[in-house]
Each structure stands twice: as C-alpha cells, then as structure tokens.
Design a protein around this motif. Sequence first.
Motif, PDB file in Angstrom:
ATOM      1  N   GLU A   1       0.799  -1.219   0.000  1.00 22.80           N
ATOM      2  CA  GLU A   1       0.000   0.000   0.000  1.00 22.80           C
ATOM      3  C   GLU A   1       0.834   1.273   0.000  1.00 22.80           C
ATOM      4  O   GLU A   1       0.292   2.375  -0.119  1.00 22.80           O
ATOM      5  N   GLN A   2       2.154   1.129   0.162  1.00 25.05           N
ATOM      6  CA  GLN A   2       3.033   2.294   0.183  1.00 25.05           C
ATOM      7  C   GLN A   2       4.453   1.841  -0.151  1.00 25.05           C
ATOM      8  O   GLN A   2       4.794   0.664  -0.019  1.00 25.05           O
ATOM      9  N   VAL A   3       5.250   2.784  -0.621  1.00 28.66           N
ATOM     10  CA  VAL A   3       6.639   2.514  -0.993  1.00 28.66           C
ATOM     11  C   VAL A   3       7.521   3.482  -0.222  1.00 28.66           C
ATOM     12  O   VAL A   3       7.202   4.672  -0.112  1.00 28.66           O
ATOM     13  N   VAL A   4       8.635   2.973   0.319  1.00 24.86           N
ATOM     14  CA  VAL A   4       9.607   3.831   0.984  1.00 24.86           C
ATOM     15  C   VAL A   4      10.954   3.662   0.297  1.00 24.86           C
ATOM     16  O   VAL A   4      11.466   2.545   0.179  1.00 24.86           O
ATOM     17  N   VAL A   5      11.520   4.774  -0.156  1.00 28.29           N
ATOM     18  CA  VAL A   5      12.837   4.787  -0.777  1.00 28.29           C
ATOM     19  C   VAL A   5      13.793   5.427   0.223  1.00 28.29           C
ATOM     20  O   VAL A   5      13.759   6.643   0.433  1.00 28.29           O
ATOM     21  N   LEU A   6      14.615   4.623   0.887  1.00 27.21           N
ATOM     22  CA  LEU A   6      15.559   5.131   1.863  1.00 27.21           C
ATOM     23  C   LEU A   6      16.798   5.673   1.155  1.00 27.21           C
ATOM     24  O   LEU A   6      17.289   5.062   0.208  1.00 27.21           O
TER      25      LEU A   6
ATOM     26  N   PHE B   1       7.266   7.387  -0.464  1.00 26.99           N
ATOM     27  CA  PHE B   1       7.951   8.219   0.514  1.00 26.99           C
ATOM     28  C   PHE B   1       9.450   8.198   0.220  1.00 26.99           C
ATOM     29  O   PHE B   1      10.072   7.133   0.237  1.00 26.99           O
ATOM     30  N   GLU B   2      10.014   9.357  -0.052  1.00 30.78           N
ATOM     31  CA  GLU B   2      11.442   9.480  -0.344  1.00 30.78           C
ATOM     32  C   GLU B   2      12.133  10.079   0.876  1.00 30.78           C
ATOM     33  O   GLU B   2      11.913  11.233   1.224  1.00 30.78           O
ATOM     34  N   VAL B   3      12.982   9.277   1.522  1.00 34.05           N
ATOM     35  CA  VAL B   3      13.640   9.698   2.754  1.00 34.05           C
ATOM     36  C   VAL B   3      15.079  10.096   2.464  1.00 34.05           C
ATOM     37  O   VAL B   3      15.873   9.288   1.975  1.00 34.05           O
TER      38      VAL B   3
ATOM     39  N   VAL C   1      10.516  13.163   2.595  1.00 32.41           N
ATOM     40  CA  VAL C   1      10.634  13.046   4.049  1.00 32.41           C
ATOM     41  C   VAL C   1      12.055  13.461   4.422  1.00 32.41           C
ATOM     42  O   VAL C   1      13.016  12.775   4.067  1.00 32.41           O
ATOM     43  N   VAL C   2      12.165  14.569   5.136  1.00 32.44           N
ATOM     44  CA  VAL C   2      13.479  15.049   5.556  1.00 32.44           C
ATOM     45  C   VAL C   2      13.879  14.322   6.836  1.00 32.44           C
ATOM     46  O   VAL C   2      13.222  14.446   7.872  1.00 32.44           O
ATOM     47  N   ALA C   3      14.940  13.528   6.756  1.00 27.65           N
ATOM     48  CA  ALA C   3      15.400  12.764   7.918  1.00 27.65           C
ATOM     49  C   ALA C   3      16.819  12.297   7.688  1.00 27.65           C
ATOM     50  O   ALA C   3      17.220  12.004   6.561  1.00 27.65           O
ATOM     51  N   ASP C   4      17.576  12.218   8.764  1.00 32.00           N
ATOM     52  CA  ASP C   4      18.909  11.620   8.756  1.00 32.00           C
ATOM     53  C   ASP C   4      18.747  10.174   9.201  1.00 32.00           C
ATOM     54  O   ASP C   4      18.235   9.907  10.296  1.00 32.00           O
ATOM     55  N   LEU C   5      19.152   9.244   8.368  1.00 32.59           N
ATOM     56  CA  LEU C   5      18.936   7.828   8.660  1.00 32.59           C
ATOM     57  C   LEU C   5      19.773   7.323   9.826  1.00 32.59           C
ATOM     58  O   LEU C   5      19.590   6.196  10.278  1.00 32.59           O
ATOM     59  N   ARG C   6      20.660   8.154  10.332  1.00 29.74           N
ATOM     60  CA  ARG C   6      21.408   7.804  11.539  1.00 29.74           C
ATOM     61  C   ARG C   6      20.670   8.243  12.799  1.00 29.74           C
ATOM     62  O   ARG C   6      21.118   7.972  13.909  1.00 29.74           O
TER      63      ARG C   6
ATOM     64  N   TRP D   1      14.534   8.479  12.097  1.00 29.89           N
ATOM     65  CA  TRP D   1      13.872   8.723  10.824  1.00 29.89           C
ATOM     66  C   TRP D   1      12.452   8.178  10.789  1.00 29.89           C
ATOM     67  O   TRP D   1      11.615   8.660  10.026  1.00 29.89           O
ATOM     68  N   ARG D   2      12.148   7.190  11.635  1.00 32.22           N
ATOM     69  CA  ARG D   2      10.802   6.605  11.595  1.00 32.22           C
ATOM     70  C   ARG D   2       9.740   7.615  12.018  1.00 32.22           C
ATOM     71  O   ARG D   2       8.632   7.625  11.473  1.00 32.22           O
ATOM     72  N   ALA D   3      10.047   8.459  13.002  1.00 32.67           N
ATOM     73  CA  ALA D   3       9.082   9.468  13.453  1.00 32.67           C
ATOM     74  C   ALA D   3       8.769  10.443  12.317  1.00 32.67           C
ATOM     75  O   ALA D   3       7.603  10.809  12.096  1.00 32.67           O
ATOM     76  N   ALA D   4       9.796  10.855  11.582  1.00 30.88           N
ATOM     77  CA  ALA D   4       9.585  11.768  10.462  1.00 30.88           C
ATOM     78  C   ALA D   4       8.751  11.110   9.368  1.00 30.88           C
ATOM     79  O   ALA D   4       7.901  11.745   8.732  1.00 30.88           O
ATOM     80  N   LEU D   5       8.976   9.821   9.152  1.00 31.58           N
ATOM     81  CA  LEU D   5       8.227   9.091   8.136  1.00 31.58           C
ATOM     82  C   LEU D   5       6.741   9.020   8.496  1.00 31.58           C
ATOM     83  O   LEU D   5       5.868   9.273   7.657  1.00 31.58           O
ATOM     84  N   VAL D   6       6.444   8.696   9.742  1.00 31.48           N
ATOM     85  CA  VAL D   6       5.048   8.615  10.186  1.00 31.48           C
ATOM     86  C   VAL D   6       4.390   9.996  10.116  1.00 31.48           C
ATOM     87  O   VAL D   6       3.237  10.135   9.691  1.00 31.48           O
ATOM     88  N   GLU D   7       5.118  11.017  10.525  1.00 31.53           N
ATOM     89  CA  GLU D   7       4.572  12.374  10.477  1.00 31.53           C
ATOM     90  C   GLU D   7       4.227  12.789   9.055  1.00 31.53           C
ATOM     91  O   GLU D   7       3.287  13.555   8.822  1.00 31.53           O
TER      92      GLU D   7
END
Length: 294
Positions: free
Chosen positions: A95-100, A120-122, A148-153, A156-162
């Motif tokens: 149902e959704q795609v995430v590109v880390l 979602f492009e992180v 999605v603006v996030a540093d994967l270190r 990042w999950r909170a930013a993705l959900v937001e």
Amino acid sequence: MTETTLPDGVGWTSLLTAYARAQEQDRPDATFPDPWASLLVRAALAAPDDRLPRLGPARDDGGSVLWDMFVAYFGAGRTPFFDDQVRAGLDAGAEQVVVLASGMDGRVVRLDVPDGVRVFEVDTQPVHAFKDSVLAAADADVDRRVPVVADLREDWRAALVEAGFRPGRPTVWTVEGLLMYLPPDAADRLLRDAVEISGPGSRFAVEYFRRIPEPDSIPLADEGERHAIRTILGLFEAGPEGDPASFLGRAGIRAETVTEVPDELRRHGRPVPEVIDVDHTPDPIRIWLAAGVS
C-alpha cells in the motif's frame, strides 16, 4: 538553496547515479526510462541539451574505464532489479513505498504506481531542497511523491510517520546505494526498524558490497578520477556482515532473491566490466543484490 547548489557527501554521489541513469535512458536498448535523471543532472551542471559535462568521475565521452564500470553498475546492473522488486511488492498488494536515501531517484514517475499508493522518499534536507527546486522549476508531476526530511542515523521513523506513512501496513522498501555507508550494527538496526514499522508481507530490496573496494583495484585515467574515487570510498563503512540471506534473516526477512551485479548485466544482455567480472579479474569488486519478504 538554489537549483544549481549541489548537495555534498553522499548527496553528491546520488547525482552520479542520476548521471548514469540519464546515459542509460539515451541508449536505444535502455532497460528503463528515467525522465528526471537528465533534468536533475543538467540543472546541477547548468548544462544545455547536448552532451553532459563532466561531474567528478562521470563523463559522457566513453573515455573512462572507471565511469564505464559505474554506468554499468548504476544503470542496467542494479536499477532494473530494484524497479522489479517495487513492481513485485505492488502486485502483491503493498500500500506504500519507501525509498531510503532516495537521492535523485525517479521511480515515482517511471513505475506504474497505482492510485492511492504514495512513494515516501527519505533523505536529508540539502538533497530534498535541490531536488524539489529543480522539479518545481520544471513543473514536474510529483503527485504521489512524498519527500521526508530525515537523517537515517537518527530517528527517521518518526519523520516518516509524520509525513503520512501508515505503520503496520504492507510496504515496499528499497535500500539502494546506502548500506555501504553504514557500519554493521547500524545496517542491522536500520533494517530491523523498517521491519518493525511495516505490516506482514512487506517486501525489502537491498544492495551492498562484499567488501570495501581498494582504490588501486580500479583503473584510473587522471588525477580527477583519483580524487573522485578517494572521496567516494572515503565515505564507505564496513556495511552489513555476512551474506544477504543472513543479513535479511537477522531482521526477520525471508530472502527470496540473491544475485550480483554481473548476473543482472548478463540478464539484460550487457557486457560486464572486467573490474567486477569474476571470470576476468582475480579479486573483483563484488556487489550483492537481494530481496525478501517479512
């Protein structure tokens, strides 16, 4: 940030991937389209609509063994593999795609993403600022794309959900051009975090090196290439430990496909650069591609 301000570090390497994809799209036997790749590279280099100027090791004249290897690797060697995994996940009901570490990725426009599915492009703020400005200036169709603006270190999950990601729902995850920049524990943690936030039956596609390449293992044409390869390899960490089935398994993912970049090149009828060909090089650079389902 203006549209000609380049992101640095790993963000800069994503432009190299876009450069290779732009060259792949121009081939008569292209393995995929990527309408954004040339757009982003030309904006970065303020280039006209003819041959692309040089960008680090990237050149559009066929005169570099190093860049020929990168073009094969970034183009037919890995991009169709990840595209196929996204399609497989969507066909299975994701149902959704995430590109880390999305960088200059253009899958949201080159794949037939069903209505209602968001991509979602992180990535970091400088990467998104550059990409957003270029796409806005070109009036590009970004309807299903969610930056999605996030540093994967960091968290990042909170930013993705937001941003609208729905935890617990089936998801396709691509982890391309990323794991080589992480130490083993961080690579394991990243994948576990992705599994924990996803629903059962989610699909994960990953790529990583069997070992960090040595600069001397690659033929280099000039000082510019030597500087570029030192810069790129200087960003590398150890990456995941063990083979892909073990790496995926530690996160609770059942491996379904394990292959290597030369195998994918042969699958598409493309020659394999000697530096990554086990049949021609005693100690080749080896790059795994793998996918599985949670």
